[in-house]
Every structure is written in C-alpha cells, then in structure tokens.
Design a protein around this motif. Sequence first.
Motif, PDB file in Angstrom:
ATOM      1  N   VAL A 193       0.833  -1.211   0.000  1.00 11.91           N
ATOM      2  CA  VAL A 193       0.000   0.000   0.000  1.00 11.91           C
ATOM      3  C   VAL A 193       0.865   1.258   0.000  1.00 11.91           C
ATOM      4  O   VAL A 193       0.586   2.224  -0.717  1.00 11.91           O
ATOM      5  CB  VAL A 193      -0.959   0.004   1.207  1.00 11.91           C
ATOM      6  N   THR A 194       1.945   1.260   0.801  1.00  7.52           N
ATOM      7  CA  THR A 194       2.818   2.428   0.829  1.00  7.52           C
ATOM      8  C   THR A 194       3.424   2.694  -0.546  1.00  7.52           C
ATOM      9  O   THR A 194       3.446   3.823  -1.033  1.00  7.52           O
ATOM     10  CB  THR A 194       3.937   2.247   1.866  1.00  7.52           C
ATOM     11  N   GLY A 195       3.908   1.630  -1.186  1.00 10.03           N
ATOM     12  CA  GLY A 195       4.459   1.795  -2.523  1.00 10.03           C
ATOM     13  C   GLY A 195       3.416   2.265  -3.518  1.00 10.03           C
ATOM     14  O   GLY A 195       3.693   3.103  -4.391  1.00 10.03           O
ATOM     15  N   ASP A 196       2.195   1.754  -3.378  1.00  9.26           N
ATOM     16  CA  ASP A 196       1.111   2.148  -4.290  1.00  9.26           C
ATOM     17  C   ASP A 196       0.783   3.633  -4.133  1.00  9.26           C
ATOM     18  O   ASP A 196       0.587   4.356  -5.108  1.00  9.26           O
ATOM     19  CB  ASP A 196      -0.121   1.294  -3.990  1.00  9.26           C
ATOM     20  N   VAL A 197       0.718   4.120  -2.885  1.00 10.86           N
ATOM     21  CA  VAL A 197       0.445   5.538  -2.632  1.00 10.86           C
ATOM     22  C   VAL A 197       1.561   6.398  -3.211  1.00 10.86           C
ATOM     23  O   VAL A 197       1.315   7.406  -3.885  1.00 10.86           O
ATOM     24  CB  VAL A 197       0.279   5.797  -1.119  1.00 10.86           C
ATOM     25  N   LEU A 198       2.807   6.006  -2.952  1.00 11.12           N
ATOM     26  CA  LEU A 198       3.941   6.775  -3.476  1.00 11.12           C
ATOM     27  C   LEU A 198       3.938   6.785  -5.002  1.00 11.12           C
ATOM     28  O   LEU A 198       4.235   7.807  -5.628  1.00 11.12           O
ATOM     29  CB  LEU A 198       5.252   6.181  -2.960  1.00 11.12           C
ATOM     30  N   MET A 199       3.580   5.667  -5.605  1.00 16.86           N
ATOM     31  CA  MET A 199       3.542   5.605  -7.069  1.00 16.86           C
ATOM     32  C   MET A 199       2.503   6.568  -7.622  1.00 16.86           C
ATOM     33  O   MET A 199       2.747   7.296  -8.583  1.00 16.86           O
ATOM     34  CB  MET A 199       3.231   4.178  -7.527  1.00 16.86           C
ATOM     35  N   HIS A 200       1.309   6.601  -7.013  1.00 15.28           N
ATOM     36  CA  HIS A 200       0.266   7.493  -7.494  1.00 15.28           C
ATOM     37  C   HIS A 200       0.619   8.959  -7.259  1.00 15.28           C
ATOM     38  O   HIS A 200       0.126   9.835  -7.951  1.00 15.28           O
ATOM     39  CB  HIS A 200      -1.073   7.158  -6.821  1.00 15.28           C
ATOM     40  N   GLU A 201       1.474   9.218  -6.274  1.00 14.13           N
ATOM     41  CA  GLU A 201       1.915  10.590  -6.036  1.00 14.13           C
ATOM     42  C   GLU A 201       3.084  10.981  -6.925  1.00 14.13           C
ATOM     43  O   GLU A 201       3.519  12.123  -6.918  1.00 14.13           O
ATOM     44  CB  GLU A 201       2.313  10.766  -4.574  1.00 14.13           C
ATOM     45  N   GLY A 202       3.612  10.019  -7.681  1.00 12.35           N
ATOM     46  CA  GLY A 202       4.725  10.326  -8.565  1.00 12.35           C
ATOM     47  C   GLY A 202       6.085  10.136  -7.928  1.00 12.35           C
ATOM     48  O   GLY A 202       7.099  10.475  -8.525  1.00 12.35           O
ATOM     49  N   VAL A 203       6.148   9.595  -6.698  1.00 12.74           N
ATOM     50  CA  VAL A 203       7.421   9.372  -6.028  1.00 12.74           C
ATOM     51  C   VAL A 203       7.919   7.985  -6.444  1.00 12.74           C
ATOM     52  O   VAL A 203       7.866   7.017  -5.686  1.00 12.74           O
ATOM     53  CB  VAL A 203       7.274   9.480  -4.498  1.00 12.74           C
ATOM     54  N   LEU A 204       8.401   7.889  -7.683  1.00 10.81           N
ATOM     55  CA  LEU A 204       8.613   6.582  -8.307  1.00 10.81           C
ATOM     56  C   LEU A 204       9.804   5.832  -7.706  1.00 10.81           C
ATOM     57  O   LEU A 204       9.753   4.612  -7.561  1.00 10.81           O
ATOM     58  CB  LEU A 204       8.797   6.758  -9.814  1.00 10.81           C
ATOM     59  N   GLU A 205      10.879   6.552  -7.374  1.00  6.99           N
ATOM     60  CA  GLU A 205      12.054   5.863  -6.835  1.00  6.99           C
ATOM     61  C   GLU A 205      11.729   5.193  -5.501  1.00  6.99           C
ATOM     62  O   GLU A 205      12.091   4.042  -5.261  1.00  6.99           O
ATOM     63  CB  GLU A 205      13.198   6.862  -6.664  1.00  6.99           C
ATOM     64  N   ALA A 206      11.055   5.910  -4.622  1.00  8.21           N
ATOM     65  CA  ALA A 206      10.694   5.332  -3.332  1.00  8.21           C
ATOM     66  C   ALA A 206       9.692   4.194  -3.502  1.00  8.21           C
ATOM     67  O   ALA A 206       9.770   3.169  -2.807  1.00  8.21           O
ATOM     68  CB  ALA A 206      10.108   6.407  -2.418  1.00  8.21           C
ATOM     69  N   ALA A 207       8.740   4.355  -4.438  1.00 10.65           N
ATOM     70  CA  ALA A 207       7.774   3.283  -4.695  1.00 10.65           C
ATOM     71  C   ALA A 207       8.486   2.021  -5.162  1.00 10.65           C
ATOM     72  O   ALA A 207       8.154   0.901  -4.746  1.00 10.65           O
ATOM     73  CB  ALA A 207       6.759   3.736  -5.738  1.00 10.65           C
TER      74      ALA A 207
END
Length: 876
Positions: free
Chosen positions: A190-204
């Motif tokens: 879920v954390t990776g999914d949220v970061l991905m949708h926010e555009g924080v791709l490296e952290a995702a």
Amino acid sequence: MGFMAGGLVGWALILFLQAPAQDPLLDLRDRARAFADPAQSTTTQIFELGKEIWTHFASGAPVDREIALSTIEAVQTAFRAHKPSKGDAVERDATSFAWWSGACLRDAEHYELAAEVFAQQAAQAGANEPLRPYLWIELATTRRMQARYRDAHSALDEAQKLLVPLGVDPFQHHPADSEQALYLGSWFDVTGDVLMHEGVLEAAHLHFEELARRAEAHADNALRFAGLHNRMRLALVAHQPALVRSLWHEATPQSWFSEISAVDAAKLDVVRGAAALDAAERGERNAFDEARTVLDSVASRATASEQSRRFASLMAVMVELVRSRIGEANALLAAVNSRYGSPLAHDTSSVLSESNLWHALLALRIARLLGSSDELRASRQIALRLLEAQVEEWRSQRTGGHSQKAFTHATLRNSLAAELVKAEVNTGSGDSRVANALNLWIRVHSSGHAGVGNDLGSRDLALEGVQKLRSSLATRSTAVVVLIPERFESCLFWFDDREIEFDTIAPFYQLESAARRLDATAQLCASSVNPGDWSEYRQAVASASAMFLPPGLRAFLANHSELVIFGAEDVAWPSFELFEIADGEPLGLQLALCYTPSLVDGMLLAKAWDSIRPERSGSCVVVSPAWQQSVLSEALPDLPLDSAEQVLVSRMLRASGTSKSRLLHGSSATAGLVFDESLEDSAALTIITHGIFDPLRADPAGLLLAPDGTHDGAVWASDMERIGVPPVVSLFACRVGLAHPRRYDMGGHHLGRSMLDSGALAILLNTSEIEYRVSLELGAEFHEHLARGHSPTQALRLARLNLVPPKQSSEAAVPIHALLVKLYGYGAKPLPVRAFDPELSWRGGSAKQSCLIGIVAAILAALAFVWIRKKRLHGR
C-alpha cells in the motif's frame, strides 16, 4: 358494489407493489441479534451468517449506512458473547468480521462507508490486537482508491507505529512468522502504491522490491500477485513498456500464477495491454495488435470483474484512436455504451473513477473528431459534469500540505479538460469561442491543477489561447516559450507581442533524459579541475540545446532580452541557462530567464506583483544554522561566517536597507524566528543553508534550519502552507527545486511552489548542488542590482555576468553553480518598495563577532565625540 370492491382491491395491489421492499440487511441484523445468546448459537453459525452479510455487501446493491453499521455491530456482539469459553480468539473473530465487511463494502465501491468501518474498528480494537495495524493499512488502501493521499499517509503512519510494538519494524525486521510477514507485505504494497500514485517513483520502486522479497520468502500467493501487479503498474507509469511485458512473461510459467483468481489475472492483462499501447506509441507498430488481443480477451472474459471488462473495452477504443482508426474506435465505443451505459451511470459513490474519466474522454474526443455536433454537445455535458465533480471533490479533500494529486487521475482529468477546451472552440462562434475556452481553462487551473495546457496537443487551440494571453505576458523585449511535453511528439510555442511560432520536438521521455544528463554533467564539471571532463559537458549542452532550441527559436531569441518559460517542470527542469545559441555563450548570460508553472499562473502573479504594498521594506538574511544538532545523521560541512563571508552578507543587508533588515545566524536561525510575523512587511527573504531531500515524501525538498525546543529544524515543503513570506525569496540551498516528476500536474510539490502558495512571487532556487561561496556572492550581487531598480530576472542575469569570466578564459574557472540557479514565478518588473536605508539589525552569530561589532561601534562613537568636541572648540 362489486365494481367498488374490485377498485379497492386494485388500489391495494398497486400500493403493495409500489411499497419499498424491506432492506435484506434488517433480517440479517435480527438474526445476528438473536445469536447474541450463546445457548442459541455457535461460532460456526455466526460465521455462516457473516458470509451472507459479506455477499450482500459485495453485491453492489445500495447500502444504508445506519443499517450496515448496526448489522456489523450485532454480529460482533454475537461473537463476543462466546468470549468466556473461547477466549481472545473470539474477540479476534469479531474484529475479522468487521475487517472483511469493510473489504466487501470497498469492493462494491462504497468507499466512505468502508473507510468508516476500518477507522472505527482500528480505534476500538485493543492495544494488543494483532489485526489493529492491518485495519489502518486497509483504511489507507481505501483512501488511496479515493485519491485521498494525505489521509492514506496518515493511516500508514498509524499502522507503522502499531507494528513496531508488536516486534515488527518494517525497515529493520524480517519476521519468520507468516502472519507478521503478511502484515508487513501489505504495508509495503500500500505504501508503494500511494507513493507511485503521487509520482514518487524511486521510493515506490524500493517498497515494491522489498514486497517482492518478502512474498518469495514466504511463498504467499496474495503478496506475490500484489508485488507483480504493482511492479508492472510502476513500470507502466515510468514509461517502461518493455519491463511490463517482461515481468508478465516471466510470471506466466510459474505455478503460483495459475492459482491466482481470475479477477486478478484480468488486472495483470489490462496492465499488459496498456503497456503494449504505450510501446506502440513509441514506435513499435506491431504492439497495437498485441494490445488489442490482450484487451479483447479481458473484455470477453466472464470471470473478470465488470470494472476490468469495461476498462479493457475502453482501452481497446484508445488503441484504435491512437492508430487513427476513428471509425473502428467509434464502433467499439458504441458497443461499450450499449453494454455499460453512460459514464454517469457508474460508480456514483466516487467521482474519482478512472473508468468514468476514460469513458467521458474517449466519447468527447471521438465526437469532436467525427464532427458530430449533436454527439459533441451531449458528450460535452457529461464530461463537464464529471470534471466539475472532480474539482469539487479535490477542493473538499485539500487540507494543505499534500495536494491530493494522483498521477493517473491527474493525467485523465487534465486530458478531459483539454478536450473540453477543444470542444468549446469547435462549438463556439466568433470571439466568444476563445472566451469560452479560456474561461474553462482558467476554471480548471484555479482548482490547483496547473498542467491542463500540457495535454492540448493542438496547434490551433494553442494559437487561440496564446493570442488572448500574450498581451499580459509578453512585450517586444520579452519572449515567451510554452513547452507542451507529450508522449509521442512534444511541441514548443514561442511568442512576443508581434508574432507566434510553433515547432515539434522530441517525446517528453527523451527531453527528460537530455535535461537530467545536462544537469548531472554540469554538476560534475563544476566540482572538477580535470579539463577532460569538459568534453562530456559540451556534448551534453549541444545535445540538449539542439533538442530544446529548434532553429526558429534560436533566431527568435536573438532579438529579445528576456525569456519566460512555461511547462519546463514537466521534463525535470531543463536548464535553459546552460543552453548555447549562435555565439556559444550560455543563454543565462544573454537573456534574463524566468520559469512559471502555467500561463494562468503567470497572469495571476503579474497582477499580484502590481499590488505589492510600497511600505514593504527590509530583508531577512538567514545563514548557516547549527547543523550539528539537526535531525540528519549524515555529516554536513560547516558554513562559516568569517570576515570574507561577513562582507558579502553585509552587502545583502545594505542593499535591502532600513532598520527592519536583520541577520539570523547559527543557533538563532530557527524556524520560529525565520518565519515569524515580521516577514509579512519585509520585501525580501534570503536563506543560505543546507537543503535536505527525502524521497519517501510526496513533497520531498526541504531546508535545514537550527532546532529549538519545539522544532527539529527540518522545514519541508508541506510545512509552508501556513507561513507568510515576502514577495522575493532567495533559497540558496541544495536541491530545493527538485521533486519527482508528475507529468501533467505541474508544480505544487517542490519548495518553490510551496513558497508561491505562501505569498512569494519570485523565488531563486536550484535543482542540484550549489556552493556556499557562490551562493553568498550571487546573493550579494542579486540584491544590489535589485536595489538599483532592476527586475528580479534582470538582477539575476547581471549578477551572473559579474561572476562568470569572459568566454575566452579557462573553462574550468566558470562557476556553473551560478548558472544553475533559476528564477521561479514572476520577475519581469522592478520591486515596488520604499527607498533603501543602510541601517542594519544583526541577530545571532558568535560571541566573538558580537564583541567585534561592539568594539567597532565604540571606536566610531569615540571618533564622533572627538570630532564634535573639535568643532565646538573651533566655534569658540
């Protein structure tokens, strides 16, 4: 009499047929309440009743909130009635029932009710309840599905706090217990999914990699699917279609892949189909057929969910549109309309439905391309209703800090707005069509999504809009460049008050690669004394210049002294200052440059600049906080304020003048003192300190100030929402303008945009590393030129000219750091403030410095006393 009796019977029958049917949940609730007596039921019977309730929740039928919550409570009460004989296991059963109820409600798109169930249960669960953190994770999942990312972050933080006391630290612990591994895997998912949708791709990416490791270690098929699905989606968002298809093909032969549900398999195929379409847009023409094959399979698969089937059908329509087969696309859309109905007929509980936006966008685009006025008007009304609902939903959720932005939804929302603008132009008449288009454009921009213009993709429309807007933005000496990055062929518009030109350039992913390479090589050369490094730098400059400066634009810029750039943030902030034109000099030495998020932002900032109060005066200069006490564990170099540095700081303060000017240095440079109320009347704020960057944050850039008793000293972009700052802000700190790319959603997530939201109009910042001494020299020069009446853009250019040696000098001596500093916002006019006064007010610094200042003041006072005494004696 018989006739009357028959009439009464008929009326009674009609009333009976029209009477609303009793909610099935009421019967289920009554049965649950009866099971509260342990003598009348067993836990098995309660579980069977629970399955009936879950089936009803998941059916998608309307659900009354009060009845649903009371039904869940009744079943939990029945479970707990068995607690004396079953112990804690029954309490966990009660929590599990609510958890699954929330999941079923969410699957049926009753998002708010599902979120209420998860939040309520997470708050009520016992402190040692193992499911408690998982309830917070489920709440985060629900909020993510609604694109409410700030709420999702909060829920994930609560989950992490609860996992640690259970002996599970997400970043340090690898539990052998399968249940704990499931909790952690879900948290990473879920954390990776949220970061991905926010555009924080490296952290995702890091989160999904960790999820994949845990799934493999515990052979958990649910986690394996989640990891594969999200890694594929991440690769798709990052525009890596080859990686998507590689992941899909690698997973297919594995035994676990055949065991996942048909619904999950359809999700993977939809992503694969989207990746094939992306590949086709990049030039792999045979990928169109692959996309259609995969998507048609999902659309006809009875075992797939309705949402997956509908979305796959809409993606197939998009495939045909992209390859310009409008007739085929229209026929496919007609089949979708026949089977699924209007976009407004779906997902009424959430206006953020991705399928709805796709459906409305495709219908509007096809109607416009076919030239059907009736269909265009009908599609326009549906699209407008959805867009307005989107704007209202976004406004109701925005609570500051995170701006509730989702990559996918922002792209679709802005594409839909662009289609509406085109529809307005096509259906309007005379001058009103431009006014209608611009009014709609401004309406969407004012909602906080400034990237609408980036998906216009229409030369005619852009020309119409530019004709209307250019008088507010350009003069004979000012050129304006609008960069419209698109997936297949980006374009540039440039104009002044006389003419408009247009050219197509490379796709945005090529532009982004060139921009990043240029900044990286410039950074290396700035810190290198090796002459061999300069050949790579020259190659990077030549490549980027050729890409961003087509011949027509090069010739056009030669006749101007100022350049305003819109849209550059969408491609990793290409450093126009480093580009070279005819004579080989950097563009930043020839023109005064400025970056502004959108055309509408430019007009609003220009209007705000004209209304600056003339009584604003003075400046606050912040230098070198006490970093040793900071929250960062990494060692940072000291920023001294010795005699040479003091001279430069004094120049900044004298340029700003008046008794309101002040210096904050060392331990006194705290956030509380820097951002206090007195800044509201200041003309300028300069901060020279360490920049900090946290890739796990949605707004990752920040400043490191001195800590105090209530604040750790780290000031992030999201902390700026309630802070008022002066109109001119200079941020000399590393990477404060850097953020993860969110195409079609310009600005809003780096420190410069946060400063704009806090009242600044012109901000100096950079996206890379910067040297301390260069910062001081550039800041002193900039403020002195600003005080002489130059505009911020011209002041920055003149400051660079004073620092950068002539072209014929050694290249290794050129301080590229000075060219990497950008002016963000608006800066075309001088700062309209009161006359300057050299009186200063110093705060902070060392005891030695204070002593020296006192000695100097005493000497000056003594000299003044002697001079006055001599005058009096001569007077006698």
